[in-house]
Write a protein that holds these residues in place. Sequence first.
Motif, mmCIF file in Angstrom:
data_model
loop_
_atom_site.group_PDB
_atom_site.id
_atom_site.type_symbol
_atom_site.label_atom_id
_atom_site.label_comp_id
_atom_site.label_asym_id
_atom_site.label_seq_id
_atom_site.Cartn_x
_atom_site.Cartn_y
_atom_site.Cartn_z
ATOM 1 N N LYS A 31 74.809 51.424 -103.742
ATOM 2 C CA LYS A 31 76.203 51.581 -103.308
ATOM 3 C C LYS A 31 76.290 51.887 -101.822
ATOM 4 O O LYS A 31 77.204 51.438 -101.140
ATOM 5 N N LEU A 32 75.330 52.633 -101.304
ATOM 6 C CA LEU A 32 75.293 52.943 -99.871
ATOM 7 C C LEU A 32 75.099 51.660 -99.063
ATOM 8 O O LEU A 32 75.731 51.483 -98.009
ATOM 9 N N LYS A 33 74.293 50.729 -99.540
ATOM 10 C CA LYS A 33 74.097 49.465 -98.844
ATOM 11 C C LYS A 33 75.388 48.657 -98.818
ATOM 12 O O LYS A 33 75.729 48.049 -97.812
ATOM 13 N N GLU A 34 76.088 48.678 -99.931
ATOM 14 C CA GLU A 34 77.368 47.962 -99.991
ATOM 15 C C GLU A 34 78.358 48.543 -98.977
ATOM 16 O O GLU A 34 79.117 47.797 -98.354
ATOM 17 N N LEU A 35 78.332 49.825 -98.790
ATOM 18 C CA LEU A 35 79.221 50.486 -97.833
ATOM 19 C C LEU A 35 78.973 49.992 -96.422
ATOM 20 O O LEU A 35 79.892 49.693 -95.671
ATOM 21 N N PHE A 36 77.676 49.842 -96.050
ATOM 22 C CA PHE A 36 77.324 49.402 -94.701
ATOM 23 C C PHE A 36 77.475 47.896 -94.516
ATOM 24 O O PHE A 36 77.690 47.415 -93.424
ATOM 25 N N SER A 37 77.386 47.110 -95.582
ATOM 26 C CA SER A 37 77.486 45.657 -95.429
ATOM 27 C C SER A 37 78.938 45.214 -95.280
ATOM 28 O O SER A 37 79.211 44.135 -94.772
ATOM 29 N N ASN A 38 79.924 46.011 -95.685
ATOM 30 C CA ASN A 38 81.328 45.659 -95.572
ATOM 31 C C ASN A 38 81.866 45.861 -94.168
ATOM 32 O O ASN A 38 82.920 45.325 -93.818
ATOM 33 N N SER A 39 81.224 46.652 -93.362
ATOM 34 C CA SER A 39 81.774 46.951 -92.040
ATOM 35 C C SER A 39 81.399 45.954 -91.003
ATOM 36 O O SER A 39 80.794 45.030 -91.015
#
Length: 166
Positions: free
Chosen positions: A158-166
């Motif tokens: 989930k942390l990776k998804e957070l950084f890939s959206n920005s």
Amino acid sequence: MYIDLSELKNKKHGRKELNLEICKEYFNDNGEIVKFLRPIKFNGSVRYVDGIFDLTGKAETEVLLACSRCNDSFSKSISIDIKEKLSDTINNDDAEIILIDIDKLNLYQIIENSLVLELPVKRLCSESCKGLCQQCGTNLNSSECKCNNEDIDPRLAKLKELFSNS
């Protein structure tokens, strides 16, 4: 290879020079077969002083090992300094004395024991060995694979998804 020590034992102080070549095909190192590429050359001597045989010398050979990362075979030259104390009687005073059979020394067994200790724990064909791909098994030293090597801890996905959206 057995060495007869009876002639030394009959003298109070005796010395015997040893210049030998031992031919063996392989030895077993904890389940791994290690092949000899050259015969073992041993140059040294055995002395008898006050009930103790003192074996000193140098053993040299070359062995074939398997790389821990890529499993390719590679050769390694080995040179071992051997310094052992031996006796045919039990002596509780010195724990470093090896108990031998009466008047016979198994020189190969002593060399093999020292050889096992001299072998590297992590056997690498080169320091820059890339090893094998964990997914497809391709040797990464000789070719590249097309595998997705993105190994993400599921707890951090989930942390990776957070950084890939920005």
